[in-house]
Design a protein around this motif. Structure first.
Motif, PDB file in Angstrom:
ATOM      1  N   MET A  67     -15.772  27.396  23.543  1.00  0.00           N
ATOM      2  CA  MET A  67     -15.580  25.950  23.527  1.00  0.00           C
ATOM      3  C   MET A  67     -16.797  25.188  24.057  1.00  0.00           C
ATOM      4  N   GLY A  68     -17.922  25.879  24.233  1.00  0.00           N
ATOM      5  CA  GLY A  68     -19.135  25.193  24.646  1.00  0.00           C
ATOM      6  C   GLY A  68     -20.175  26.086  25.271  1.00  0.00           C
ATOM      7  N   GLU A  69     -19.761  26.977  26.170  1.00  0.00           N
ATOM      8  CA  GLU A  69     -20.710  27.833  26.876  1.00  0.00           C
ATOM      9  C   GLU A  69     -21.538  28.668  25.907  1.00  0.00           C
ATOM     10  N   ASP A  70     -20.914  29.249  24.898  1.00  0.00           N
ATOM     11  CA  ASP A  70     -21.642  30.094  23.954  1.00  0.00           C
ATOM     12  C   ASP A  70     -22.735  29.310  23.231  1.00  0.00           C
ATOM     13  N   SER A  71     -22.465  28.046  22.921  1.00  0.00           N
ATOM     14  CA  SER A  71     -23.460  27.211  22.235  1.00  0.00           C
ATOM     15  C   SER A  71     -24.627  26.896  23.167  1.00  0.00           C
ATOM     16  N   ALA A  72     -24.333  26.612  24.435  1.00  0.00           N
ATOM     17  CA  ALA A  72     -25.396  26.341  25.399  1.00  0.00           C
ATOM     18  C   ALA A  72     -26.289  27.562  25.575  1.00  0.00           C
ATOM     19  N   LEU A  73     -25.678  28.736  25.638  1.00  0.00           N
ATOM     20  CA  LEU A  73     -26.461  29.968  25.744  1.00  0.00           C
ATOM     21  C   LEU A  73     -27.336  30.161  24.512  1.00  0.00           C
ATOM     22  N   ALA A  74     -26.766  29.935  23.323  1.00  0.00           N
ATOM     23  CA  ALA A  74     -27.527  30.112  22.086  1.00  0.00           C
ATOM     24  C   ALA A  74     -28.687  29.129  21.998  1.00  0.00           C
ATOM     25  N   ALA A  75     -28.502  27.929  22.565  1.00  0.00           N
ATOM     26  CA  ALA A  75     -29.555  26.912  22.516  1.00  0.00           C
ATOM     27  C   ALA A  75     -30.578  27.083  23.633  1.00  0.00           C
ATOM     28  N   GLY A  76     -30.247  27.917  24.610  1.00  0.00           N
ATOM     29  CA  GLY A  76     -31.163  28.136  25.725  1.00  0.00           C
ATOM     30  C   GLY A  76     -31.269  26.959  26.672  1.00  0.00           C
ATOM     31  N   VAL A  77     -30.191  26.203  26.835  1.00  0.00           N
ATOM     32  CA  VAL A  77     -30.217  25.044  27.740  1.00  0.00           C
ATOM     33  C   VAL A  77     -29.462  25.395  29.024  1.00  0.00           C
TER      34      VAL A  77
END
Length: 368
Positions: A67-77
């Motif tokens: 729900m969000g953490e995986d996307s932040a990890l993928a974006a490197g932020v």
């Protein structure tokens, strides 16, 4: 700048597999069984990359897992977890509403999903302004950015100025049967960046009678023997079916050749197989009010399908083009390289023996 991020991980699942939506556990399970691949997290990550490139000091607060953490990890932020959904359960509307409540203390709240997600966000009564990252099958509401890139760029330039943008309500079961009865559900505060917002979809009911039929006659007259035509969703393409004496799938993709219906309501995989095995042209109409040709409700036309097509025929009534006020037609297939290939001008069939060349561009292209 502190940005909140919520991702609906099942948004958009039903598009490429011809389910016309993703609402409900049953539809989501069926979509996965048909080979659907989740894309919402990937699109949220693209928005974060565009945002961080412009605001290196970005701070992200988000939700654990998909729900969000995986996307932040993928974006490197860099990010911090502000909410954890129920363990071991599929995420739903209640999780979105709980996440909105948990992320109240941010400057701007990004959410990735479609119209259903927008309604859930609105129901939660968000305190900060919000901005939708388009990731659903249906993105008819005006609170979404044109693309993930546009969402990130808009968030980066947010100065606190806001406008009200519409959220629409659409009955998915009625939608699947071809009855599009969108109504205004409410409004959300979004950044005042109209050029980067998709705007609310408008219908064709106000157009003069026979306008779509005139476009349909032109399309049928130009059809070549032995060539397959993949007719996308929309009232204008339905008129093409009527001109051929065929009943097409409302809001689906059908393939015709030599006046015969070859395949009905095809999935992305089936359409790709068709385009690889015979000369196939796509026939797509413009979404009123938004200008999208690819990427809204016709996810069957994926980047690999577009690459395999022999050509693309774009349809729009003169009234629909005039309503765009000079804004370009848009492409958002999910692959920036595939979208960029459309940059320039495209011939748009506007009636019998009538057409115009109109500007078309990637929805991720930089805008003012």
């Amino acid at each position: 700048m502190i940005v909140g991020l919520i991702v609906n991980p099942v948004a958009g699942l039903g598009g490429a597999v011809a389910l016309k939506g993703s609402d409900g556990p049953g539809v989501q399970a069926r979509a996965l069984a048909l080979g659907a691949v989740p894309r919402a997290g990937e699109r949220a990550a693209a928005a974060l990359r565009a945002l961080r490139a412009r605001r290196p000091g970005l701070r992200v607060r988000t939700v654990a897992g998909p729900m969000g953490e995986d996307s932040a990890l993928a974006a490197g932020v860099p990010y911090e977890i502000a909410h954890r959904p129920r363990a071991g359960a599929a995420t739903g509307a209640g999780d979105t509403r709980a996440a909105v409540a948990a992320l109240g203390a941010v400057d701007l709240l990004l959410f990735a999903g479609g119209d259903g997600t927008a309604r859930d966000v609105l129901d939660a009564g968000p305190r900060p302004p919000v901005l939708g990252v388009p990731a659903g099958v249906k993105v008819y509401s005006g609170c979404f950015a044109l693309s993930p890139f546009a969402a990130g760029a808009t968030a980066a330039g947010f100065d606190g100025s806001t406008v009200e943008a519409e959220v629409v309500d659409l009955d998915e079961e009625a939608y699947r049967s071809g009855r599009v009865g969108a109504r205004l559900y409410g409004t959300l505060r979004v950044p005042a960046a109209r050029a980067r917002l998709s705007g609310r979809k408008t219908g064709s009911s106000a157009e003069p009678p026979g306008t779509a039929d005139s476009v349909a006659r032109a399309v049928v007259a130009a059809m070549r023997p032995g060539v397959a035509y993949a007719l996308g969703p929309g009232a204008t393409t339905l008129a093409v079916g009527r001109a051929l004496g065929l009943v097409l799938t409302p809001l689906g993709v059908d393939v015709v050749r030599d006046g015969v219906l070859l395949a009905s309501d095809v999935t992305e995989r089936q359409l790709h197989t068709c385009a690889m095995s015979q000369v196939t042209q796509g026939v797509l109409s413009v979404i009123g009010g938004q200008g999208f040709v690819i990427g809204r409700g016709n996810q069957q036309f994926s980047p690999r399908v577009l690459a395999a097509l022999a050509g693309l025929v774009v349809l729009a009534t003169p009234q629909k083009l005039a309503a765009l006020g000079g804004r370009p037609l848009l492409v958002d297939s999910g692959d920036p390289a595939a979208d960029a290939a459309f940059a320039g001008h495209v011939r748009v069939v506007t009636g019998h023996r009538a057409s115009v060349f109109y500007r078309i561009q990637s929805a991720s292209e930089e805008l003012p």
